[in-house]
Design an enzyme around this catalytic site. Structure first.
Site, mmCIF file in Angstrom:
data_model
loop_
_atom_site.group_PDB
_atom_site.id
_atom_site.type_symbol
_atom_site.label_atom_id
_atom_site.label_comp_id
_atom_site.label_asym_id
_atom_site.label_seq_id
_atom_site.Cartn_x
_atom_site.Cartn_y
_atom_site.Cartn_z
ATOM 1 N N ARG A 24 0.818 -1.224 0.000
ATOM 2 C CA ARG A 24 0.000 0.000 0.000
ATOM 3 C C ARG A 24 0.849 1.269 0.000
ATOM 4 N NH1 ARG A 24 -2.493 1.640 5.557
ATOM 5 N NH2 ARG A 24 -0.769 1.459 6.984
ATOM 6 N N THR A 135 12.624 3.313 7.900
ATOM 7 C CA THR A 135 12.151 2.655 6.679
ATOM 8 C C THR A 135 12.408 3.514 5.447
ATOM 9 O OG1 THR A 135 10.419 1.625 7.981
ATOM 10 C CG2 THR A 135 10.121 1.616 5.595
ATOM 11 N N LYS A 160 15.694 -0.006 6.920
ATOM 12 C CA LYS A 160 14.768 -1.089 6.544
ATOM 13 C C LYS A 160 14.243 -0.748 5.155
ATOM 14 C CE LYS A 160 10.322 -2.855 8.071
ATOM 15 N NZ LYS A 160 9.623 -3.654 9.068
ATOM 16 N N LYS A 162 12.168 -1.264 1.842
ATOM 17 C CA LYS A 162 10.957 -1.922 1.346
ATOM 18 C C LYS A 162 11.182 -2.384 -0.094
ATOM 19 C CE LYS A 162 8.045 -1.341 4.838
ATOM 20 N NZ LYS A 162 7.391 -2.462 5.549
ATOM 21 N N ASP A 190 12.311 -5.640 3.686
ATOM 22 C CA ASP A 190 10.947 -6.079 3.976
ATOM 23 C C ASP A 190 10.177 -6.175 2.669
ATOM 24 O OD1 ASP A 190 8.489 -6.693 4.950
ATOM 25 O OD2 ASP A 190 8.311 -4.970 6.308
ATOM 26 N N GLU A 218 12.459 -9.688 5.758
ATOM 27 C CA GLU A 218 11.181 -9.767 6.480
ATOM 28 C C GLU A 218 10.065 -10.168 5.517
ATOM 29 O OE1 GLU A 218 10.738 -6.285 8.898
ATOM 30 O OE2 GLU A 218 8.568 -6.475 9.032
ATOM 31 N N ASP A 243 6.645 -11.573 9.766
ATOM 32 C CA ASP A 243 5.845 -10.426 10.225
ATOM 33 C C ASP A 243 4.358 -10.754 10.064
ATOM 34 O OD1 ASP A 243 4.713 -8.030 10.871
ATOM 35 O OD2 ASP A 243 5.593 -6.858 9.262
ATOM 36 N N LYS A 267 4.164 -7.000 16.772
ATOM 37 C CA LYS A 267 3.537 -5.665 16.681
ATOM 38 C C LYS A 267 2.280 -5.702 17.532
ATOM 39 C CE LYS A 267 4.824 -4.630 11.904
ATOM 40 N NZ LYS A 267 4.304 -4.862 10.543
ATOM 41 N N CYS A 295 6.070 -1.703 14.258
ATOM 42 C CA CYS A 295 4.847 -0.901 14.371
ATOM 43 C C CYS A 295 4.205 -0.783 12.997
ATOM 44 C CB CYS A 295 5.163 0.494 14.922
ATOM 45 S SG CYS A 295 6.274 1.467 13.882
ATOM 46 N N LEU A 297 1.678 2.176 10.786
ATOM 47 C CA LEU A 297 1.799 3.635 10.695
ATOM 48 C C LEU A 297 1.099 4.240 11.911
ATOM 49 C CD1 LEU A 297 1.595 4.714 7.015
ATOM 50 C CD2 LEU A 297 3.526 4.690 8.565
ATOM 51 N N ASP A 320 12.121 -1.778 15.217
ATOM 52 C CA ASP A 320 11.642 -1.060 14.022
ATOM 53 C C ASP A 320 10.458 -0.204 14.473
ATOM 54 O OD1 ASP A 320 10.886 -0.298 11.400
ATOM 55 O OD2 ASP A 320 9.618 -2.069 11.181
ATOM 56 N N ASP A 322 9.823 3.216 13.878
ATOM 57 C CA ASP A 322 10.070 4.506 13.243
ATOM 58 C C ASP A 322 8.792 5.281 12.916
ATOM 59 O OD1 ASP A 322 9.258 2.701 11.329
ATOM 60 O OD2 ASP A 322 10.673 3.369 9.791
HETATM 61 C C1 LIG Z 1 6.494 1.530 9.868
HETATM 62 C C2 LIG Z 1 7.280 0.251 9.982
HETATM 63 N N1 LIG Z 1 8.671 0.483 9.811
HETATM 64 C C3 LIG Z 1 6.802 -0.782 8.989
HETATM 65 O O1 LIG Z 1 7.385 -0.951 7.964
HETATM 66 N N2 LIG Z 1 5.693 -1.451 9.352
HETATM 67 C C4 LIG Z 1 5.013 -2.431 8.589
HETATM 68 C C5 LIG Z 1 4.110 -1.920 7.540
HETATM 69 C C6 LIG Z 1 3.162 -0.931 8.131
HETATM 70 C C7 LIG Z 1 2.017 -0.437 7.328
HETATM 71 O O2 LIG Z 1 1.794 -0.768 6.175
HETATM 72 O O3 LIG Z 1 1.321 0.345 7.984
HETATM 73 C C8 LIG Z 1 5.814 -3.635 8.231
HETATM 74 O O4 LIG Z 1 5.474 -4.338 7.302
HETATM 75 O O5 LIG Z 1 6.780 -3.965 8.917
HETATM 76 MG MG LIG Z 2 6.953 -5.954 7.838
#
Ligand SMILES: C[C@H](N)C(=O)N[C@@H](CCC(=O)O)C(=O)O
Ligand SMILES: [Mg+2]
Length: 363
Positions: A24, A135, A160, A162, A190, A218, A243, A267, A295, A297, A320, A322
């Protein structure tokens, strides 16, 4: 200290830049806030984000779960009778982990205030400080290099990254980022379920051959594809972190016993709060598995609860947290102290919240 009312509100905080994952894109923290009022004047706060693509929760479902299912089950209860309140919260309805987390956090905030102690001390008091990663959203390689270098210039030692949108582009992204940041920066990846098991093995092996020294990958595959994740874990040397596959303590047992991953990401929004998170910590300790605290968002409000858990438990070795650093503003006075990568718990009772600006309360 008896519960006399539970209020539900909303908070809207713009992000510094859009947060993009394989699942997303988000531009705001737009979350539900819960406030539990007591007859002694003490107030407990909690928060829940509507992470529909991961937890299935929406703002409407979180507010509805609290107002229509949880509230009446715990109104009038004394915070001193904590275990009974927690059982009632758990039994109020199935699933709805984010709504339960918001209420659980507010209750722990009051529990700490009742005994005039910070929550992390009541849970174990292992440390006061921790270091979070930050991230880097999935974008084109040039933008990701720029974001990575910005973070490094702010002192972050762990990024981290993505990925999970397109395997070949993901490899280009990693080539460009590792080259730009050099070998001293720790890189976590991740994929947010974006790869197939075969793609993950192919990509991770390529990065191993190039000596990229990735700290862990991840959630490479779909949340329910435990066999796929096990295949990845068995076929690469890089550590694999679960996760989206782990919500409950039972999920953690299944992952650990099947050796489907090496590390568990806890989380509060997946576990339904601190109570179940503590159970996952205990399970991981028993099996000698390390945990990361993560966490969604979230603003500093609910992330402060995660900070207290991480400060209490030695089995949480990776952080993690952030969420607050991604926000343009911090409307929360009190709570944990975030200074770029360094997070410190305060010794104020509960979670130490003093005031929260900009909440719009539901009527
Ligand atoms: C914010 C954190 N670093 C993170 O990446 N969290 C999630 C995704 C959070 C989201 O989509 O709200 C994760 O996948 O680890
Ligand atoms: Mg994750």
């Amino acid at each position: 200290m008896k519960i006399i009312d539970i209020k539900v509100g909303r908070i809207l905080i713009p992000l510094k830049k859009p947060f993009k994952t394989a699942l997303r894109t988000v531009e705001h923290v737009n979350n539900i806030i819960v406030k539990i009022e007591t007859d002694t004047g003490h107030v407990g706060y909690g928060e829940a984000p509507p992470t529909g693509v991961i937890t299935g929760d929406t703002r409407g479902s979180i507010a509805g779960a609290i107002k229509e299912h949880i509230k009446n089950n715990i109104l009038g209860m004394d915070i001193a009778n904590f275990e009974e309140i927690m059982i009632r919260l758990e039994k109020s309805l199935v699933k709805n982990t984010s709504a339960k987390a918001a209420v659980d956090i507010a209750l722990y905030d009051l529990f700490g205030q009742l005994y005039n102690a910070p929550v992390y001390k009541l849970l174990g008091g292992y440390r006061k400080e921790m270091t979070t990663d930050i991230t880097v959203s999935v974008n084109d390689p040039e933008e990701m290099v720029k974001d990575s270098m910005d973070a490094v210039s702010r002192g972050f030692k762990t990024l981290k990254i993505k990925v999970g949108k397109n395997i070949n582009l993901d490899l280009q992204r990693m080539d460009a980022i590792r080259e730009a940041v050099g070998d001293d920066i720790h890189l976590r990846l991740d994929a947010n379920q974006g790869w197939s098991s075969k793609e993950a093995i192919y990509a991770i092996k390529k990065m191993e051959d190039k000596g990229f020294n990735i700290e862990f990958v991840e959630q490479p595959v779909k949340a329910e594809d435990l066999e796929g994740m096990k295949a990845v874990t068995e076929n690469v040397s890089t550590l694999i972190l679960a996760d989206e596959s782990v919500f409950s303590p039972k999920d953690a047992i299944e992952i650990i016993r099947n050796r489907a991953a090496d590390i568990i990401n806890i989380k509060l929004m997946k576990t339904g709060g601190i109570r179940n998170a503590l159970r996952i910590c205990a399970i991981a300790e028993m099996y000698g598995v390390e945990c990361m605290i993560g966490c969604m968002l979230e603003s500093k409000l609910s992330v402060t609860a995660a900070v207290h858990l991480a400060a209490a438990k030695s089995v949480i070795t990776k952080v993690d947290l952030d969420g607050p650093l991604l926000c343009k503003e911090d409307p929360i006075e009190g709570g944990a102290i975030f200074q770029d990568y360094k997070i410190t718990v305060s010794d104020d009772p509960g979670f130490g919240f003093k005031n929260i600006d900009g909440i719009i309360w539901d009527s």
